[in-house]
Enzyme design. Structure first.
Site, PDB file in Angstrom:
ATOM      1  N   LYS A 117      44.479  34.485  41.172  1.00 10.72           N
ATOM      2  CA  LYS A 117      45.390  35.292  40.606  1.00 10.72           C
ATOM      3  C   LYS A 117      45.726  36.624  41.291  1.00 10.72           C
ATOM      4  O   LYS A 117      46.799  37.235  40.826  1.00 10.72           O
ATOM      5  CB  LYS A 117      45.540  35.069  39.121  1.00 10.72           C
ATOM      6  CG  LYS A 117      44.259  36.014  38.554  1.00 10.72           C
ATOM      7  CD  LYS A 117      44.150  35.883  36.931  1.00 10.72           C
ATOM      8  CE  LYS A 117      43.027  36.588  36.406  1.00 10.72           C
ATOM      9  NZ  LYS A 117      42.944  36.709  34.988  1.00 10.72           N
ATOM     10  N   ASP A 118      44.719  37.284  41.887  1.00 15.45           N
ATOM     11  CA  ASP A 118      44.917  38.720  42.233  1.00 15.45           C
ATOM     12  C   ASP A 118      45.513  38.809  43.667  1.00 15.45           C
ATOM     13  O   ASP A 118      46.039  39.804  43.943  1.00 15.45           O
ATOM     14  CB  ASP A 118      43.635  39.204  42.606  1.00 15.45           C
ATOM     15  CG  ASP A 118      42.656  39.335  41.047  1.00 15.45           C
ATOM     16  OD1 ASP A 118      43.381  39.422  40.061  1.00 15.45           O
ATOM     17  OD2 ASP A 118      41.228  39.718  41.232  1.00 15.45           O
ATOM     18  N   CYS A 146      51.457  40.422  39.768  1.00 17.05           N
ATOM     19  CA  CYS A 146      50.511  39.948  38.558  1.00 17.05           C
ATOM     20  C   CYS A 146      50.779  40.815  37.452  1.00 17.05           C
ATOM     21  O   CYS A 146      49.797  40.756  36.215  1.00 17.05           O
ATOM     22  CB  CYS A 146      49.153  40.194  39.272  1.00 17.05           C
ATOM     23  SG  CYS A 146      48.827  41.812  39.774  1.00 17.05           S
ATOM     24  N   ARG A 168      51.172  39.595  30.503  1.00 15.43           N
ATOM     25  CA  ARG A 168      51.508  38.309  30.172  1.00 15.43           C
ATOM     26  C   ARG A 168      50.851  38.064  28.747  1.00 15.43           C
ATOM     27  O   ARG A 168      51.488  37.546  27.674  1.00 15.43           O
ATOM     28  CB  ARG A 168      50.928  37.503  31.060  1.00 15.43           C
ATOM     29  CG  ARG A 168      50.758  36.080  30.681  1.00 15.43           C
ATOM     30  CD  ARG A 168      50.202  35.189  31.649  1.00 15.43           C
ATOM     31  NE  ARG A 168      48.689  35.577  31.757  1.00 15.43           N
ATOM     32  CZ  ARG A 168      47.765  35.080  30.988  1.00 15.43           C
ATOM     33  NH1 ARG A 168      48.007  34.314  29.725  1.00 15.43           N
ATOM     34  NH2 ARG A 168      46.470  35.477  31.052  1.00 15.43           N
ATOM     35  N   ARG A 169      49.695  38.532  28.616  1.00 13.57           N
ATOM     36  CA  ARG A 169      48.706  38.253  27.417  1.00 13.57           C
ATOM     37  C   ARG A 169      49.407  39.026  26.333  1.00 13.57           C
ATOM     38  O   ARG A 169      49.639  38.640  25.277  1.00 13.57           O
ATOM     39  CB  ARG A 169      47.494  38.598  27.646  1.00 13.57           C
ATOM     40  CG  ARG A 169      46.638  37.459  28.282  1.00 13.57           C
ATOM     41  CD  ARG A 169      44.942  37.986  28.531  1.00 13.57           C
ATOM     42  NE  ARG A 169      44.428  37.136  29.080  1.00 13.57           N
ATOM     43  CZ  ARG A 169      43.553  37.437  30.294  1.00 13.57           C
ATOM     44  NH1 ARG A 169      43.282  38.755  30.333  1.00 13.57           N
ATOM     45  NH2 ARG A 169      42.851  36.564  31.093  1.00 13.57           N
ATOM     46  N   ARG A 219      34.178  41.824  46.144  1.00 18.69           N
ATOM     47  CA  ARG A 219      34.237  42.994  45.072  1.00 18.69           C
ATOM     48  C   ARG A 219      32.846  43.049  44.703  1.00 18.69           C
ATOM     49  O   ARG A 219      32.204  42.006  44.838  1.00 18.69           O
ATOM     50  CB  ARG A 219      35.049  42.907  44.193  1.00 18.69           C
ATOM     51  CG  ARG A 219      36.475  43.072  44.541  1.00 18.69           C
ATOM     52  CD  ARG A 219      37.633  42.780  43.400  1.00 18.69           C
ATOM     53  NE  ARG A 219      37.531  43.535  42.252  1.00 18.69           N
ATOM     54  CZ  ARG A 219      37.653  43.347  40.772  1.00 18.69           C
ATOM     55  NH1 ARG A 219      38.563  42.067  40.906  1.00 18.69           N
ATOM     56  NH2 ARG A 219      37.384  44.299  40.063  1.00 18.69           N
ATOM     57  N   THR A 270      32.175  45.275  29.624  1.00 18.29           N
ATOM     58  CA  THR A 270      32.802  46.659  29.087  1.00 18.29           C
ATOM     59  C   THR A 270      33.755  46.064  28.017  1.00 18.29           C
ATOM     60  O   THR A 270      33.857  46.915  27.034  1.00 18.29           O
ATOM     61  CB  THR A 270      33.246  47.595  30.335  1.00 18.29           C
ATOM     62  OG1 THR A 270      32.581  47.626  31.258  1.00 18.29           O
ATOM     63  CG2 THR A 270      34.000  48.495  29.712  1.00 18.29           C
ATOM     64  N   ARG A 271      34.304  44.978  28.402  1.00 13.64           N
ATOM     65  CA  ARG A 271      35.439  44.617  27.349  1.00 13.64           C
ATOM     66  C   ARG A 271      34.821  44.178  26.170  1.00 13.64           C
ATOM     67  O   ARG A 271      35.446  44.406  25.023  1.00 13.64           O
ATOM     68  CB  ARG A 271      36.357  43.744  27.961  1.00 13.64           C
ATOM     69  CG  ARG A 271      37.216  44.207  29.358  1.00 13.64           C
ATOM     70  CD  ARG A 271      38.197  43.202  29.887  1.00 13.64           C
ATOM     71  NE  ARG A 271      38.890  43.726  31.050  1.00 13.64           N
ATOM     72  CZ  ARG A 271      40.114  43.518  31.513  1.00 13.64           C
ATOM     73  NH1 ARG A 271      40.765  42.536  30.955  1.00 13.64           N
ATOM     74  NH2 ARG A 271      40.491  43.826  32.799  1.00 13.64           N
ATOM     75  N   THR A 331      43.507  43.809  25.764  1.00 18.49           N
ATOM     76  CA  THR A 331      43.793  42.912  26.810  1.00 18.49           C
ATOM     77  C   THR A 331      44.569  43.842  27.684  1.00 18.49           C
ATOM     78  O   THR A 331      45.433  44.901  27.298  1.00 18.49           O
ATOM     79  CB  THR A 331      44.874  41.779  26.419  1.00 18.49           C
ATOM     80  OG1 THR A 331      45.083  41.138  27.728  1.00 18.49           O
ATOM     81  CG2 THR A 331      46.027  41.946  25.772  1.00 18.49           C
ATOM     82  N   ARG A 334      41.028  48.036  29.936  1.00 23.60           N
ATOM     83  CA  ARG A 334      40.371  47.768  31.598  1.00 23.60           C
ATOM     84  C   ARG A 334      38.901  47.635  31.577  1.00 23.60           C
ATOM     85  O   ARG A 334      38.189  48.013  30.670  1.00 23.60           O
ATOM     86  CB  ARG A 334      40.815  48.845  32.440  1.00 23.60           C
ATOM     87  CG  ARG A 334      42.124  48.480  33.006  1.00 23.60           C
ATOM     88  CD  ARG A 334      41.995  48.950  34.723  1.00 23.60           C
ATOM     89  NE  ARG A 334      41.229  48.250  35.403  1.00 23.60           N
ATOM     90  CZ  ARG A 334      40.729  48.625  36.538  1.00 23.60           C
ATOM     91  NH1 ARG A 334      41.310  49.676  37.080  1.00 23.60           N
ATOM     92  NH2 ARG A 334      40.204  47.622  37.195  1.00 23.60           N
ATOM     93  N   GLY A 335      38.510  47.466  32.492  1.00 17.14           N
ATOM     94  CA  GLY A 335      36.778  47.440  33.047  1.00 17.14           C
ATOM     95  C   GLY A 335      36.405  45.957  33.068  1.00 17.14           C
ATOM     96  O   GLY A 335      37.268  45.052  33.123  1.00 17.14           O
ATOM     97  N   ASN A 336      34.937  45.853  33.372  1.00 13.79           N
ATOM     98  CA  ASN A 336      34.590  44.634  33.822  1.00 13.79           C
ATOM     99  C   ASN A 336      34.424  43.714  32.308  1.00 13.79           C
ATOM    100  O   ASN A 336      34.721  44.073  31.338  1.00 13.79           O
ATOM    101  CB  ASN A 336      33.199  44.613  34.519  1.00 13.79           C
ATOM    102  CG  ASN A 336      32.199  45.602  33.671  1.00 13.79           C
ATOM    103  OD1 ASN A 336      32.081  45.473  32.301  1.00 13.79           O
ATOM    104  ND2 ASN A 336      31.330  46.141  34.461  1.00 13.79           N
ATOM    105  N   VAL A 337      33.831  42.500  32.570  1.00 12.82           N
ATOM    106  CA  VAL A 337      33.781  41.902  31.199  1.00 12.82           C
ATOM    107  C   VAL A 337      32.905  42.420  30.259  1.00 12.82           C
ATOM    108  O   VAL A 337      33.362  42.481  29.177  1.00 12.82           O
ATOM    109  CB  VAL A 337      33.293  40.357  31.809  1.00 12.82           C
ATOM    110  CG1 VAL A 337      32.975  39.434  30.551  1.00 12.82           C
ATOM    111  CG2 VAL A 337      34.136  39.662  32.492  1.00 12.82           C
ATOM    112  N   SER A 389      31.610  43.687  41.661  1.00 10.55           N
ATOM    113  CA  SER A 389      31.848  43.488  40.188  1.00 10.55           C
ATOM    114  C   SER A 389      30.508  42.456  39.949  1.00 10.55           C
ATOM    115  O   SER A 389      30.453  41.677  40.666  1.00 10.55           O
ATOM    116  CB  SER A 389      32.776  43.440  39.392  1.00 10.55           C
ATOM    117  OG  SER A 389      33.651  41.910  39.662  1.00 10.55           O
TER     118      SER A 389
END
Length: 330
Positions: A95-96, A261, A143-144, A25, A166-167, A139, A161-164, A27
């Site tokens: 995990k994806d 997931c 799960r979280r 990917r 962005t979060r 989040t 949502r979004g990349n690191v 990102s």
């Protein structure tokens, strides 16, 4: 599928190996962890590797993981490129991956795992217990969401949502980041923050007794075509046997629960030296999305029995009501 070839190394010249093409990917996190695998592979084998950036359904969608509701949204396009021969290997966040194997592809290596725990990034350096009731916590993982609600801290959980970056930009008062700053904190995988050099942003690494990680969190999966014996042999040099045993146990739990997931399922395994040799200690939980109920369990056994341990622990959780908790979440 959209694929943009970005050569990290020049094409092979006379007398030098032809570069392997690594699908990933686009990102920052995906490129960083894929480049780390590429560099390790070149160091171990002398074969150059170039990255091929691939756009996936998960990258193009603005929906949360729970809203997309299917596994494989971050890997299907990459696996298609691998099957079609457009790339020679692929690196995924383990995990994806769907729990079912992909026909014609081999999971050739599981490198050493990063710290699999979750991490809190909060305003004013606060820990989870210091955030006042009503604080807005971002989040995207059910799960979280479920486990944070189960702590009974009165937090307002906000889907994001979004990349690191962005979060992180959603957290109020974080210096050097652009964003709305409309949240008091976010919860992310510590591994991702570590890989892109953001551990200084972490205000608390969450104890698994509070928030148990996702199955295979922090681990990478390196795939190639099953028919490509040369690439499989090269990738085998990156294998870390204890990491594979841990993620096999965790994902066996997930598969037996028939959960993806987007389910509120957590599993975490560790290998440690026991009296009779290495032992694998596996913990898992299923939590109601509203945090009102949960089932937890643990098992210990030889690392060679990782898959069986996962199946046995999942069966125990199902006997104690896990299926109803997952159904309520859906």
């Amino acid at each position: 599928m959209t694929a943009i070839h970005a050569a990290a190394t020049p094409a092979g010249t006379a007398g030098s190996p032809v570069p392997l093409r690594l699908g990933t990917r686009a990102s920052v996190l995906a490129r960083t962890q894929s480049q780390a695998v590429a560099d390790a592979l070149t160091a171990a084998t002398g074969v150059p590797v170039e990255l091929v950036l691939i756009s996936t359904e998960g990258d193009r969608s603005s929906a949360t993981i729970a809203q997309m509701g299917s596994t494989g949204v971050f890997v299907t396009a990459i696996r298609r490129a691998l099957t079609d021969g457009e790339v020679d290997l692929a690196v995924h966040s383990y995990k994806d991956l769907p729990t079912a194997p992909a026909p014609g592809l081999s999971l050739a290596a599981v490198p050493v795992r990063e710290d699999p725990r979750d991490a809190l990034v909060a305003r004013d350096g606060l820990t989870l217990g210091e955030l006042p009731p009503g604080s807005r916590i971002g989040t995207g993982a059910p799960r979280r969401v479920a486990q944070l609600r189960a702590l009974g801290l009165g937090l307002d959980i906000v889907p994001i949502r979004g990349n690191v970056d962005t979060r992180l930009g959603r957290v109020r008062g974080l210096a050097g980041l652009e964003g709305p700053g409309d949240l008091d904190a976010v919860v992310l995988a510590r591994a991702g923050l570590s890989r892109i050099g953001h551990t200084d942003r972490i205000t608390e690494t969450l104890d698994p007794l509070q928030v148990l990680p996702a199955p295979a969190q922090g681990a990478l999966a390196v795939e190639c075509r099953s028919s490509d014996a040369r690439t499989r042999e090269l990738l085998g040099r990156l294998e870390d046997t204890p990491t594979r045993a841990c993620v096999v146990a965790e994902r066996s739990t997930l598969a037996t629960l028939e959960a993806g997931c987007s389910a509120p399922v957590a599993a975490y395994a560790e290998v440690a030296e026991g009296e009779a040799g290495p032992e694998l200690f596996l913990r898992a939980s299923v939590t109601a999305l509203d945090g009102s109920d949960s089932v937890r369990g643990s098992l210990t056994g030889p690392p060679a029995d990782a898959a069986a341990l996962g199946r046995a622990l999942a069966a125990d959780l199902l006997d104690r009501g896990a299926a109803a908790l997952m159904a309520a979440g859906r």
